[in-house]
Design a protein around this motif. Structure first.
Motif, PDB file in Angstrom:
ATOM      1  N   ALA A   2     -12.607   4.513  10.015  1.00 64.94           N
ATOM      2  CA  ALA A   2     -12.302   3.538  11.053  1.00 64.94           C
ATOM      3  C   ALA A   2     -10.809   3.215  11.062  1.00 64.94           C
ATOM      4  N   GLY A   3     -10.423   2.336  11.990  1.00 57.17           N
ATOM      5  CA  GLY A   3      -9.043   1.906  12.099  1.00 57.17           C
ATOM      6  C   GLY A   3      -8.965   0.413  12.353  1.00 57.17           C
ATOM      7  N   ILE A   4      -7.788  -0.151  12.119  1.00 61.44           N
ATOM      8  CA  ILE A   4      -7.538  -1.561  12.415  1.00 61.44           C
ATOM      9  C   ILE A   4      -6.321  -1.662  13.326  1.00 61.44           C
ATOM     10  N   LYS A  50     -15.653   0.804   5.527  1.00 56.87           N
ATOM     11  CA  LYS A  50     -14.424   0.111   5.138  1.00 56.87           C
ATOM     12  C   LYS A  50     -13.288   1.065   4.760  1.00 56.87           C
ATOM     13  N   ASN A  51     -13.491   2.361   4.925  1.00 61.94           N
ATOM     14  CA  ASN A  51     -12.429   3.328   4.679  1.00 61.94           C
ATOM     15  C   ASN A  51     -11.603   3.490   5.945  1.00 61.94           C
ATOM     16  N   LEU A  52     -10.323   3.185   5.860  1.00 64.51           N
ATOM     17  CA  LEU A  52      -9.459   3.215   7.035  1.00 64.51           C
ATOM     18  C   LEU A  52      -8.626   4.490   7.075  1.00 64.51           C
ATOM     19  N   GLN A  53      -8.605   5.114   8.249  1.00 66.11           N
ATOM     20  CA  GLN A  53      -7.722   6.259   8.447  1.00 66.11           C
ATOM     21  C   GLN A  53      -6.441   5.853   9.170  1.00 66.11           C
ATOM     22  N   LEU A  74      -0.399  -6.605   5.629  1.00 64.95           N
ATOM     23  CA  LEU A  74      -0.842  -5.356   4.999  1.00 64.95           C
ATOM     24  C   LEU A  74      -1.623  -5.631   3.720  1.00 64.95           C
ATOM     25  N   GLN A  75      -1.189  -6.598   2.933  1.00 62.49           N
ATOM     26  CA  GLN A  75      -1.913  -6.947   1.705  1.00 62.49           C
ATOM     27  C   GLN A  75      -3.299  -7.494   2.010  1.00 62.49           C
ATOM     28  N   SER A  76      -3.420  -8.268   3.079  1.00 63.09           N
ATOM     29  CA  SER A  76      -4.735  -8.793   3.472  1.00 63.09           C
ATOM     30  C   SER A  76      -5.677  -7.667   3.860  1.00 63.09           C
ATOM     31  N   SER A  82     -10.242  -0.120   2.182  1.00 63.32           N
ATOM     32  CA  SER A  82      -9.565   0.940   1.430  1.00 63.32           C
ATOM     33  C   SER A  82      -8.900   1.904   2.409  1.00 63.32           C
ATOM     34  N   LEU A  83      -7.710   2.359   2.054  1.00 65.35           N
ATOM     35  CA  LEU A  83      -6.973   3.280   2.907  1.00 65.35           C
ATOM     36  C   LEU A  83      -7.138   4.712   2.411  1.00 65.35           C
ATOM     37  N   GLU A  84      -7.351   5.617   3.329  1.00 67.14           N
ATOM     38  CA  GLU A  84      -7.366   7.027   2.988  1.00 67.14           C
ATOM     39  C   GLU A  84      -5.985   7.419   2.449  1.00 67.14           C
ATOM     40  N   PRO A  85      -5.921   8.432   1.581  1.00 64.33           N
ATOM     41  CA  PRO A  85      -4.635   8.808   0.965  1.00 64.33           C
ATOM     42  C   PRO A  85      -3.509   9.042   1.976  1.00 64.33           C
ATOM     43  N   ASN A  86      -3.821   9.655   3.111  1.00 64.61           N
ATOM     44  CA  ASN A  86      -2.792   9.938   4.121  1.00 64.61           C
ATOM     45  C   ASN A  86      -2.981   9.077   5.363  1.00 64.61           C
ATOM     46  N   ALA A  87      -3.414   7.852   5.166  1.00 60.34           N
ATOM     47  CA  ALA A  87      -3.653   6.963   6.303  1.00 60.34           C
ATOM     48  C   ALA A  87      -2.383   6.784   7.131  1.00 60.34           C
ATOM     49  N   GLU A  88      -2.563   6.801   8.437  1.00 57.09           N
ATOM     50  CA  GLU A  88      -1.446   6.603   9.369  1.00 57.09           C
ATOM     51  C   GLU A  88      -1.242   5.104   9.576  1.00 57.09           C
ATOM     52  N   ILE A  89      -0.025   4.607   9.331  1.00 60.97           N
ATOM     53  CA  ILE A  89       0.284   3.192   9.543  1.00 60.97           C
ATOM     54  C   ILE A  89       1.441   3.112  10.528  1.00 60.97           C
TER      55      ILE A  89
END
Length: 374
Positions: A2-4, A50-53, A74-76, A82-89
């Motif tokens: 998912a994404g936020i 809850k895993n974010l890409q 970002l801390q919240s 949890s963020l995927e290792p290569n999550a796009e921010i």
């Protein structure tokens, strides 16, 4: 996965074409960042996964955030997801906010992709749109971003301005191509009623570009970007191969996402939620540990129509097998006459299980989708 999406509803100036939710009164930006952190906590269970890409800071102008405000948000998020290792921010930004020091701060705090609202490289056009940055800043920002270590860069352009000919547009397009960014988003100027341009149009002080000329600019845009190695992977979005925006692509592929902040939307595959588009009401509700939003439970028919609309906008197209599996819907039989008509007009192409828009069809994407709706 998912994404936020995080909506930062503040700008230093109001662009004359903008119809998004924002305020030019930035005095509440600290209170807003705290409220956003609280909303993240209250809505931590909205997403089924809850895993974010991806995380996407939009607005408004997210580049107005201080380091403290950005890191707290970002801390919240990281506390509850949890963020995927290569999550796009991604962070949307205006060129005038992006000093080298600001760029270095963003990079150090985990932002790995910038979406820069350049719109034009010409002073007169920027002033006409009431943009906050100058042509010089527009020309320097990509060089500075690369120097700060950003290799994932997207720039926004606007075409379809009421010019006498295509030359101003061609100048902007040429400059954008020379930057060799991996992603370009290009939007046709649309004059919305509740904007400054909307009022000027009503008073007869501004006239939109003729539809035929705007369509021609769209065709030129596609041709020139494809010639220079960009794929039109979505109607308004072009990228070098494999450099598609992960977050926005998830919207078009109907993946779930959580929208945080006033006016933000959320989607979890069965429903949509719409946060109140009012900063004062949003802040007041969060101060009382309450959420202020409307929700809509999606019917099977609505989900089908959304899939038709979003999938046809992309180069991957509508997948007949996917629709049969997910929605028990057979578009080929339910809309046979409409499909035959669209094929005859040369607006779609059939390569089963895929249905895609042709180049001609991309000019009428919304109309084509509407013809296929339930």
């Amino acid at each position: 996965m998912a994404g936020i999406y995080v909506h930062i509803p503040f700008c230093t100036k109001a662009c004359y074409y903008c119809d998004f939710h924002f305020s030019t009164n930035t005095s509440k930006i600290e209170a807003m960042s705290q409220a956003i952190c609280k909303e993240i906590t209250l809505r931590k269970d909205y997403l089924p996964n809850k895993n974010l890409q991806s995380i996407y800071f939009g607005g408004g102008t997210p580049s107005l955030l201080s380091e403290k405000q950005l890191t707290s948000i970002l801390q919240s998020i990281k506390k509850h997801f949890s963020l995927e290792p290569n999550a796009e921010i991604t962070l949307e930004a205006n060129p005038d906010d992006l000093s080298y020091e600001k760029l270095a701060m963003l990079k150090a705090n985990g932002i790995n992709r910038l979406s820069i609202g350049i719109q034009s490289f010409q002073e007169a056009r920027l002033q006409w749109m009431n943009r906050s940055h100058s042509a010089k800043q527009a020309l320097e920002v990509v060089k500075n971003a690369r120097a700060a270590g950003f290799d994932q860069l997207s720039i926004d352009l606007i075409y379809g301005l009421p010019d006498k000919d295509h030359q101003p547009f061609l100048y902007d397009l040429e400059k954008a191509i020379k930057f060799d960014c991996d992603h370009i988003s290009a939007y046709c100027l649309t004059i919305e009623p509740r904007t400054v341009f909307g009022h000027k149009k009503k008073e007869g002080k501004i006239v939109e570009m003729e539809e035929e000329l705007a369509a021609k600019q769209f065709e030129i845009l596609i041709e020139q970007l494809e010639k220079n190695g960009y794929e039109q992977y979505e109607i308004s979005n072009f990228a070098k191969r494999g450099k598609y925006a992960i977050h926005n692509t998830a919207y078009w592929q109907q993946k779930p996402y959580l929208g945080i902040g006033p006016s933000a939307h959320s989607y979890n595959k069965v429903s949509r939620q719409f946060n109140v588009a009012n900063n004062h009401k949003y802040l007041k509700a969060l101060a009382a540990n309450q959420l202020l939003f409307e929700s809509e439970l999606l019917t099977n028919e609505q989900q089908i129509n959304e899939y038709i609309m979003t999938s046809l906008r992309t180069m991957w197209g509508y997948n007949h097998k996917k629709a049969l599996k997910n929605y028990e819907f057979d578009l080929l039989s339910e809309r046979k006459n409409e499909i035959d008509k669209l094929l005859k007009f040369g607006l779609i192409e059939l390569n089963l299980p895929k249905i895609r828009l042709t180049k001609k069809g991309r000019l009428q994407a919304d109309w084509v989708a509407g013809e296929l709706f339930l």
